[in-house]
Design a protein around this motif. Sequence first.
Motif, short mmCIF file in Angstrom:
data_model
loop_
_atom_site.label_atom_id
_atom_site.label_comp_id
_atom_site.label_asym_id
_atom_site.label_seq_id
_atom_site.Cartn_x
_atom_site.Cartn_y
_atom_site.Cartn_z
N GLU A 1 0.85 -1.18 0.00
CA GLU A 1 0.00 0.00 0.00
C GLU A 1 0.89 1.23 0.00
O GLU A 1 1.95 1.24 0.63
CB GLU A 1 -0.90 0.05 1.25
N CYS B 1 5.72 2.90 1.77
CA CYS B 1 4.87 1.81 1.29
C CYS B 1 4.81 0.72 2.36
O CYS B 1 5.85 0.22 2.81
CB CYS B 1 5.45 1.22 0.01
N ARG C 1 -7.24 0.97 0.26
CA ARG C 1 -6.42 0.48 1.36
C ARG C 1 -7.28 -0.12 2.48
O ARG C 1 -8.44 0.24 2.64
CB ARG C 1 -5.54 1.61 1.90
N ARG D 1 -3.88 0.50 -2.91
CA ARG D 1 -3.42 -0.84 -2.54
C ARG D 1 -3.13 -1.61 -3.82
O ARG D 1 -3.91 -1.55 -4.77
CB ARG D 1 -4.47 -1.58 -1.71
N ARG E 1 2.18 -5.47 2.89
CA ARG E 1 1.00 -6.14 3.46
C ARG E 1 1.05 -7.66 3.37
O ARG E 1 0.38 -8.33 4.16
CB ARG E 1 -0.27 -5.64 2.76
#
Length: 206
Positions: free
Chosen positions: A43, A99, A171, A186, A102
């Motif tokens: 993200e 960033c 996101r 995202r 994730r």
Amino acid sequence: MAHLNRRFFRREPVALAKALLGRTLVRVLDDGTRLAGRIVETEAYLGSEDRAAHSYGGRRTARNESMYLDAGHAYVYFTYGMHWCMNVVAERPGVPTACLLRAIEPLEGLDLMRAHRQRHAETDLCSGPAKLAQALRIDRSLDGVDLVTDSRLFLERGRAIAAQRIAVASRIGVGYAGDWALRPLRFYIAGNPHVSRAAPSGGPRI
DNA sequence: CATCAGATCTGCT
DNA sequence: GCAGATCTGATGG
């Protein structure tokens, strides 16, 4: 395999978030054990103007200090009283963009990741920002490290993901951020089973 | 599958 | 005090 260099990281956060996909995140423990995974979900956090970013409004605190470092540094923060999450800083010194990593696809050291996570399923080892930090034993001790030169935490070239294979979505977990919560910031590898969450319900299934 | 409480640190009001 | 860039186990349909 060599570390990715400063030049790789020194770009605006959306470009970096996409460029990070397919790269290899490497964690080397004190005893030399190597844990690694392929980045599959990121993200972008756009700094002072981004209501969802920790640096929104130019906030500068003990926690987010690393966001102001040069591109290629790690911003590792603690949240919900339990979890660590890792970001890669973008752009240049003094510009707090980053960033969030994730999800990664486990590549090396899976048995140790399973021990760290107390989980067995491969898709449950690193399919979330706090999960991957726990699996790779990433915590405060790695906040602010320079990924370009550090021997404990760094990135390797891996293989870039072609634009047509990158899925874009809003996101996760930033509903408080108004319009910013809806922005397409995202990015993940379409159809990859290690991603933290599938596309919003109703989206195409691969 | 969807929802929810609980874990309990950090920063802002 | 309270909400948060989260995850987990429990509960209900």
